[in-house]
Design a protein around this motif. Structure first.
Motif, PDB file in Angstrom:
ATOM      1  N   GLU A  57       0.759  -1.212  -0.004  1.00 27.14           N
ATOM      2  CA  GLU A  57       0.059  -0.032  -0.026  1.00 27.14           C
ATOM      3  C   GLU A  57       0.792   1.483  -0.038  1.00 27.14           C
ATOM      4  O   GLU A  57       0.686   2.193  -0.789  1.00 27.14           O
ATOM      5  CB  GLU A  57      -0.776  -0.011   1.197  1.00 27.14           C
ATOM      6  CG  GLU A  57      -2.055   1.116   1.294  1.00 27.14           C
ATOM      7  CD  GLU A  57      -2.695   1.222   2.507  1.00 27.14           C
ATOM      8  OE1 GLU A  57      -2.480   0.407   3.385  1.00 27.14           O
ATOM      9  OE2 GLU A  57      -3.842   2.091   2.418  1.00 27.14           O
ATOM     10  N   ASN A  58       1.876   1.209   0.997  1.00 27.23           N
ATOM     11  CA  ASN A  58       2.565   2.648   1.042  1.00 27.23           C
ATOM     12  C   ASN A  58       3.644   2.724  -0.026  1.00 27.23           C
ATOM     13  O   ASN A  58       3.652   3.722  -0.574  1.00 27.23           O
ATOM     14  CB  ASN A  58       3.346   2.368   2.375  1.00 27.23           C
ATOM     15  CG  ASN A  58       2.363   2.292   3.666  1.00 27.23           C
ATOM     16  OD1 ASN A  58       1.297   2.723   3.311  1.00 27.23           O
ATOM     17  ND2 ASN A  58       2.805   1.496   4.699  1.00 27.23           N
ATOM     18  N   ASP A  59       4.134   1.726  -0.540  1.00 30.48           N
ATOM     19  CA  ASP A  59       5.533   1.922  -1.403  1.00 30.48           C
ATOM     20  C   ASP A  59       4.894   1.530  -2.957  1.00 30.48           C
ATOM     21  O   ASP A  59       5.766   2.284  -3.770  1.00 30.48           O
ATOM     22  CB  ASP A  59       6.643   0.831  -1.046  1.00 30.48           C
ATOM     23  CG  ASP A  59       7.185   1.235   0.348  1.00 30.48           C
ATOM     24  OD1 ASP A  59       6.584   1.858   0.791  1.00 30.48           O
ATOM     25  OD2 ASP A  59       7.820   0.195   0.961  1.00 30.48           O
ATOM     26  N   SER A  62       0.621   3.512  -3.664  1.00 35.71           N
ATOM     27  CA  SER A  62       0.438   4.903  -3.412  1.00 35.71           C
ATOM     28  C   SER A  62       1.177   5.677  -4.705  1.00 35.71           C
ATOM     29  O   SER A  62       0.797   6.834  -5.130  1.00 35.71           O
ATOM     30  CB  SER A  62       0.929   5.256  -2.124  1.00 35.71           C
ATOM     31  OG  SER A  62       2.060   4.926  -1.861  1.00 35.71           O
ATOM     32  N   THR A  63       2.239   4.957  -4.989  1.00 35.86           N
ATOM     33  CA  THR A  63       3.259   5.452  -6.237  1.00 35.86           C
ATOM     34  C   THR A  63       2.570   5.185  -7.647  1.00 35.86           C
ATOM     35  O   THR A  63       3.201   5.518  -8.449  1.00 35.86           O
ATOM     36  CB  THR A  63       4.585   5.024  -6.102  1.00 35.86           C
ATOM     37  OG1 THR A  63       4.472   3.722  -6.248  1.00 35.86           O
ATOM     38  CG2 THR A  63       5.171   5.360  -4.832  1.00 35.86           C
ATOM     39  N   LYS A  64       1.213   4.703  -7.494  1.00 41.95           N
ATOM     40  CA  LYS A  64       0.663   4.323  -8.848  1.00 41.95           C
ATOM     41  C   LYS A  64       1.534   3.619  -9.784  1.00 41.95           C
ATOM     42  O   LYS A  64       1.497   3.640 -10.847  1.00 41.95           O
ATOM     43  CB  LYS A  64       0.112   5.516  -9.366  1.00 41.95           C
ATOM     44  CG  LYS A  64      -0.885   6.390  -8.493  1.00 41.95           C
ATOM     45  CD  LYS A  64      -1.495   7.470  -9.250  1.00 41.95           C
ATOM     46  CE  LYS A  64      -2.432   8.183  -8.070  1.00 41.95           C
ATOM     47  NZ  LYS A  64      -2.745   9.438  -8.033  1.00 41.95           N
ATOM     48  N   ALA A 126      -7.847   2.070  -0.384  1.00 41.91           N
ATOM     49  CA  ALA A 126      -6.434   2.838  -0.714  1.00 41.91           C
ATOM     50  C   ALA A 126      -6.593   3.208  -2.073  1.00 41.91           C
ATOM     51  O   ALA A 126      -5.572   4.505  -2.096  1.00 41.91           O
ATOM     52  CB  ALA A 126      -5.595   1.341  -0.782  1.00 41.91           C
ATOM     53  N   GLN A 127      -7.523   3.232  -2.553  1.00 46.24           N
ATOM     54  CA  GLN A 127      -7.608   3.905  -3.916  1.00 46.24           C
ATOM     55  C   GLN A 127      -8.627   4.842  -4.163  1.00 46.24           C
ATOM     56  O   GLN A 127      -9.117   5.296  -4.979  1.00 46.24           O
ATOM     57  CB  GLN A 127      -7.796   2.704  -4.955  1.00 46.24           C
ATOM     58  CG  GLN A 127      -6.761   1.749  -5.430  1.00 46.24           C
ATOM     59  CD  GLN A 127      -6.991   0.665  -6.364  1.00 46.24           C
ATOM     60  OE1 GLN A 127      -6.198   1.092  -7.382  1.00 46.24           O
ATOM     61  NE2 GLN A 127      -7.974  -0.099  -6.272  1.00 46.24           N
ATOM     62  N   ASN A 129      -8.805   7.705  -3.586  1.00 46.42           N
ATOM     63  CA  ASN A 129      -8.574   9.316  -4.217  1.00 46.42           C
ATOM     64  C   ASN A 129      -8.039   9.108  -5.583  1.00 46.42           C
ATOM     65  O   ASN A 129      -7.949   9.998  -6.343  1.00 46.42           O
ATOM     66  CB  ASN A 129      -7.405  10.001  -3.588  1.00 46.42           C
ATOM     67  CG  ASN A 129      -7.552  10.211  -2.008  1.00 46.42           C
ATOM     68  OD1 ASN A 129      -8.808  10.277  -1.769  1.00 46.42           O
ATOM     69  ND2 ASN A 129      -6.638  10.016  -1.009  1.00 46.42           N
TER      70      ASN A 129
END
Ligand code: ATP
Length: 661
Positions: A57-59, A62-64, A126-127, A129
């Motif tokens: 999720e974080n790495d 989130s960086t798409k 998590a998605q 946004n």
């Protein structure tokens, strides 16, 4: 008792068998090894890197950077990174396994998803946004790992195969002559075969069994020269049963017969027929006789035949599982009927309990010759000593007659053991010859166990032991019919804290009064404690056990009791289970108990009286014991004068058995 064959060649060949059959299974180990190797390589071949949801999720998310996610079997999410990021330093590692490799298509990462619902919830969150175009595409697929699937059913099968193979090999162990696939050797007999040229035992090794030797000589003559008998129409016994107490040389005699006749010798113990599988016993009997017939003329020796030959139906109530033994016995009976008297196979069997054997086994045509071996008498013991002393480096002055006189009631095996033990004692003392004292020490050790001087005994306890033993000594010295006393000791040995050694006369009959005097001497220890200390100790346990047994025998077996009368409840056939079937009613049972109590009470009173009126002698003997620890007949003579029944003194030509109390 079957002695292991001492032939190294043979035992090697026997040992070689399992290895030989084991060699056939080496390919299985090879296949197993290759399979394990293959599985581990294939499983290692995965390209994706294992990560956690948080890392994802974080790495990554989130960086798409995610191109798509593929959920496999609703358990695992495989993450594919956008190929445009192949050169991004953050992902370079997962795109190329090795330096210079082409970037892989993925999956690049993987992680376990608890459940589909929670995974979908988490990824939606998590998605939250992300624009609809940016949202990651999720696919679902099923995949099966064929290797794991195959291993799933193959490994248990393989395991079962190995367990089965192990059991078979175990049940084969020690067996010979099977060869081939162990799977089919199940019912083969595991008798030890001693070939004619390998049998080294003959009548020279057997001492003191002249009468038995005479009986078996006929068998040897038959095995050597059957025509001499058959031309006159004579039939030779098929089976000979050797009956006698343990260690009287039954196995030895059977081996000597084979050695003298120079014929092969099959040796097996009755208990070896019956193993854990049903039907094996009968099949082993069949196989044994088949092998024996091939080797005829030969001898089959079945030791401890009572293990299979016990009366059928007997004891079934208690054990419940006698069918296997009975079918083995039936097969033995059938086989013994099945071979002709002249087939050259003679069955020797040994037992300690002939009374337990099935009548069908003992009838003419089967084991029709019975040879009884008894404990050796003085002359026979001397001969046995001579056989076993021969290999020892002994003192020339050693008096074998004296040794034989000191060992009444000893079996041949005991004497063999004493000879060996005395050599060990002499070696321990670093003597260069085995002497008289070494033999005496060995005898004491065999009778009463090892001396335990280190046992911690308080002075008070020592005093009780001394007075206890002195009680036995004084009464047995004063009563005429008690066996002559030779030694009293308060040195702990084996389990006992003190002991009195007697040298019994060999008598075929014992009178009721002799029984009573024996009981009185046995209770002398406790009586002495009571009159000396006014208290009694647990040290008399062994004496009480003996006294109770003897008293019951006097009342219920020998007909020595006036109230019970001349009735014996003894069962010489051994057919009755004494534990559950009493041959008398409740009233008689109560009467027996009462009479036993009365008898023991009377002799105890007598013991107290004797010791009270000889208290001085008692004290002198006990104090001497405390001072010297071991006292002999001569010391007692010095205190109490010559024994009144001195005419029995060392009537050791005819002794029976040694008793310790
Ligand atoms: P079990 O009933 O316990 O099987 P067994 O009667 O078969 O005993 P053996 O195995 O023959 O006794 O005897 C054991 C050992 O005792 C023999 O190997 C031998 O050394 C010794 N022995 C017994 N009897 C004699 C004898 N008469 N002469 C010489 N040695 C003997």
């Amino acid at each position: 008792m079957i002695q292991p064959t001492n032939d190294p060649e043979k035992s090697n060949s026997e040992k070689a068998l399992p290895t030989k059959s084991g060699a056939k299974f080496y390919w299985i180990y090879l296949v197993l090894f290759i399979l394990i190797l293959l599985t581990s390589t294939l499983l290692q071949n995965k390209t994706s890197k294992e990560i956690t949801w948080q890392q994802f999720e974080n790495d990554i998310l989130s960086t798409k950077s995610v191109d798509k996610i593929n959920v496999i079997n609703n358990e695992k999410a495989e993450v594919y990174i956008k190929s445009s990021l192949a050169n991004n330093p953050a992902f370079k590692e997962v795109f190329t396994q090795k330096k210079g490799d082409k970037p892989t298509e993925g999956p690049h990462y993987s992680f376990s998803i608890g459940s589909i619902e929670s995974f979908e919830k988490k990824i939606d969150l998590a998605q939250a946004n992300f624009s609809p175009q940016e949202k990651v595409k999720i696919t679902y697929s099923k995949s099966s790992n064929w290797i794991l699937n195959i291993m799933g059913w193959f490994l248990p099968l393989l395991l079962m195969f190995f367990v089965w193979n192990f059991i078979i090999n175990r049940s084969q162990r020690g067996g010979i002559g099977g060869g081939g696939n162990p799977m089919f050797n199940f019912g083969k007999s595991n008798a030890t075969l001693v070939e004619r040229e390998k049998s080294t035992i003959n009548f020279e090794d057997v001492a003191g069994l002249e009468e038995a030797e005479m009986e078996v000589r006929e068998i040897i003559d038959f095995l050597k020269n059957p025509e001499q008998f058959t031309k006159l129409g004579a039939k030779i016994p098929k089976g000979v049963i050797l009956v006698g107490p343990p260690g009287t040389g039954k196995t030895l005699l059977a081996k000597a017969v084979a050695g003298e006749a120079q014929v092969p010798f099959f040796s097996i113990s009755g208990s070896e027929f019956v193993e854990m599988f049903v039907g094996v016993g009968a099949s082993r009997v069949r196989d044994l006789f088949k092998r024996a017939k091939e080797k005829a003329p030969c001898i089959i020796f079945i030791d401890e035949i009572d293990a299979i030959g016990r009366s059928r139906g007997k004891g079934a109530f208690l054990t419940g599982a006698n069918d296997e033994r009975e079918s083995t016995l039936n097969q033995l009976l059938t086989e013994m009927d099945g071979f002709g008297t002249n087939s050259g196979v003679i069955v020797l069997a040994a037992t300690n309990r002939a009374d337990m054997l099935d009548a069908a086994l003992l009838r003419p045509g089967r084991f029709d010759r019975h040879i009884y071996l008894e404990l050796p008498n003085l002359k026979e013991r001397e001969e046995i000593f001579n056989v076993h002393i021969k290999p020892l480096v002994k003192d020339e002055t050693l008096d074998v007659k004296f040794l034989a006189a000191q060992t009444p009631g000893f079996s041949g095996a005991d004497i063999a053991n004493i000879c060996n033990e005395s050599a060990l004692i002499a070696a321990r003392k670093k003597n260069d010859k085995v002497g008289r004292q070494d033999f005496l020490d060995a005898i004491d050790r065999t009778v009463a166990g090892l001396e335990k001087k280190s046992k911690i005994i308080s002075p008070e306890e020592k005093k009780i032991i001394a007075y206890h033993e002195a009680g036995h000594a004084v009464i047995s010295w004063l009563l005429k019919k008690v066996d002559p006393l030779i030694k009293v000791s308060i040195i702990p040995r084996g389990k006992s804290l003190g002991a009195a050694w007697y040298l019994p006369e060999e008598k075929q009959l014992r009178s009721a009064s002799a029984f009573k005097e024996y009981l009185c001497a046995t209770l002398g220890g406790r009586a002495s404690e009571e009159i000396t200390f006014g208290d009694i100790s647990s040290g008399a346990l062994d004496d009480l056990e003996k006294v109770t047994k003897e008293a019951y025998m006097m009342v219920a077996i020998y007909g020595f009791n006036d109230k019970i009368g001349n009735i014996s409840f003894y069962d010489s056939t051994g057919q009755r289970d004494a534990g559950i079937q009493k041959p008398y009613g409740e009233e008689t049972g109560n009467m027996i108990d009462q009479e036993v109590r009365k008898l023991i009470g009377d002799v105890y009173k007598q013991a107290i009286e004797i010791l009270t009126s000889n208290k001085n002698s008692l004290i002198k003997v006990a104090e001497l014991l405390l001072q010297k620890e071991v006292i002999f007949k001569e010391d007692l003579e010095a205190i109490m004068g010559k024994r009144s029944s001195e005419e029995v003194n060392l009537a050791i030509e005819n002794e029976e058995q040694i008793l310790i109390s």
